[in-house]
Design an enzyme around this catalytic site. Structure first.
Site, PDB file in Angstrom:
ATOM      1  N   ASP A   1      55.961   5.800  11.779  1.00  0.00           N
ATOM      2  CA  ASP A   1      55.522   6.517  10.577  1.00  0.00           C
ATOM      3  C   ASP A   1      54.017   6.381  10.352  1.00  0.00           C
ATOM      4  O   ASP A   1      53.422   5.365  10.723  1.00  0.00           O
ATOM      5  CB  ASP A   1      56.250   5.985   9.342  1.00  0.00           C
ATOM      6  CG  ASP A   1      57.706   6.426   9.282  1.00  0.00           C
ATOM      7  OD1 ASP A   1      58.091   7.319  10.039  1.00  0.00           O
ATOM      8  OD2 ASP A   1      58.459   5.842   8.471  1.00  0.00           O
TER       9      ASP A   1
ATOM     10  N   TYR B   1      59.415  -5.916  14.033  1.00  0.00           N
ATOM     11  CA  TYR B   1      58.549  -5.486  12.948  1.00  0.00           C
ATOM     12  C   TYR B   1      58.188  -6.665  12.044  1.00  0.00           C
ATOM     13  O   TYR B   1      58.974  -7.605  11.886  1.00  0.00           O
ATOM     14  CB  TYR B   1      59.239  -4.441  12.069  1.00  0.00           C
ATOM     15  CG  TYR B   1      59.569  -3.132  12.736  1.00  0.00           C
ATOM     16  CD1 TYR B   1      58.657  -2.075  12.734  1.00  0.00           C
ATOM     17  CD2 TYR B   1      60.793  -2.936  13.360  1.00  0.00           C
ATOM     18  CE1 TYR B   1      58.971  -0.864  13.320  1.00  0.00           C
ATOM     19  CE2 TYR B   1      61.113  -1.724  13.962  1.00  0.00           C
ATOM     20  CZ  TYR B   1      60.199  -0.691  13.934  1.00  0.00           C
ATOM     21  OH  TYR B   1      60.504   0.498  14.536  1.00  0.00           O
TER      22      TYR B   1
ATOM     23  N   ARG C   1      62.577   1.024   5.996  1.00  0.00           N
ATOM     24  CA  ARG C   1      62.533   1.450   4.588  1.00  0.00           C
ATOM     25  C   ARG C   1      63.912   1.338   3.946  1.00  0.00           C
ATOM     26  O   ARG C   1      64.057   0.928   2.790  1.00  0.00           O
ATOM     27  CB  ARG C   1      62.046   2.893   4.487  1.00  0.00           C
ATOM     28  CG  ARG C   1      60.595   3.094   4.844  1.00  0.00           C
ATOM     29  CD  ARG C   1      60.212   4.553   4.756  1.00  0.00           C
ATOM     30  NE  ARG C   1      60.752   5.337   5.852  1.00  0.00           N
ATOM     31  CZ  ARG C   1      61.226   6.570   5.753  1.00  0.00           C
ATOM     32  NH1 ARG C   1      61.282   7.155   4.563  1.00  0.00           N
ATOM     33  NH2 ARG C   1      61.645   7.228   6.808  1.00  0.00           N
TER      34      ARG C   1
END
Length: 240
Positions: free
Chosen positions: A48, A76, A182
């Site tokens: 993103d 991540y 998210r």
């Protein structure tokens, strides 16, 4: 560099860039170096614009490796802001609701995290590229239209707290292809009896490609422009 046979280049994607922005920039440099109007360049796994970190770029015949590369696990580092939600579950949209977060402690965080480790089901964000009747979900979401997405199976093999300075929670996550960090932020917020959204995301590994071995966009451009070129034996020099 043997750009024709194929190079696999790890890029540290900058904040604000789309994955296509990075591909376009490097493709342009390769086309100029090889004096070609067209050249195949692709990426293995979209990142993103609001995220930074590992983006694998494949050139020439190495684009055949994209499916294999993007199937690798991802690591991540994610920053979650507890006590507030947004429609996109990140900073793309404004806060739409706030919740108490003062009751959340490190102990309560550690208590809920096991629910998200292993094989889990996750509902993707409506602000995503998931297709509904042939259209991307984000197109419905940006028009304010309600859509229902089905939960998908995925694996989160590692999930650990790196720091907790309330209301910001930093996590390290190792997960399978198709995981939306998210959406994980949303679900963790709900499990903590509050809300949460993603305020920072850095991808530190894709498969065997680690962030420490990645190039900046500028360094990758210089490498393409200046490194000696190699060509496969069956390659025919083309005119401009």
């Amino acid at each position: 560099m043997d750009l024709i046979s194929g190079e696999i280049i790890g890029i540290d994607k900058p904040l604000g860039w789309t994955s296509f922005d990075a591909v376009k920039r490097l493709r342009g440099a390769i086309q100029r170096r090889l004096k070609l109007r067209k050249f195949k360049v692709g990426h293995a796994g979209t990142l993103d614009p609001l995220a930074t970190g590992v983006l694998i770029i494949c050139t020439g015949r190495a684009t055949r490796e994209i499916e294999r590369l993007q199937a690798g696990s991802k690591e991540y580092i994610a920053d979650l802001r507890l006590g507030a939600t947004t429609p996109s579950f990140d900073l793309e949209t404004e806060i739409d609701a706030t919740y108490p977060w003062e009751h959340i402690t490190l102990a309560s965080v550690e208590e809920v995290l096991p629910k998200f480790r292993g094989n889990v089901m996750q509902v993707p964000p409506v602000f995503s590229a998931v297709k509904i009747d042939g259209k991307r979900a984000y197109k419905f979401a940006r028009k304010g239209e309600e859509v229902e997405l089905k939960a998908k199976p995925l694996e989160i093999s590692e999930l650990e707290v790196l720091s907790f300075e309330a209301p910001v929670l930093r996590l390290r996550i190792v997960c399978s292809k198709g995981t939306y960090i998210r959406a994980l932020a949303r679900d963790i917020g709900q499990a903590l009896g509050s809300g949460a959204h993603l305020i920072g995301l850095r991808r530190t590994r894709v498969g065997d490609v680690e962030i420490n071995n990645c190039l900046s966009i500028d360094d990758a451009m210089k490498k393409i422009e200046n490194d000696p070129l190699e060509f496969p034996e069956d390659y025919k020099i083309q005119d401009k």
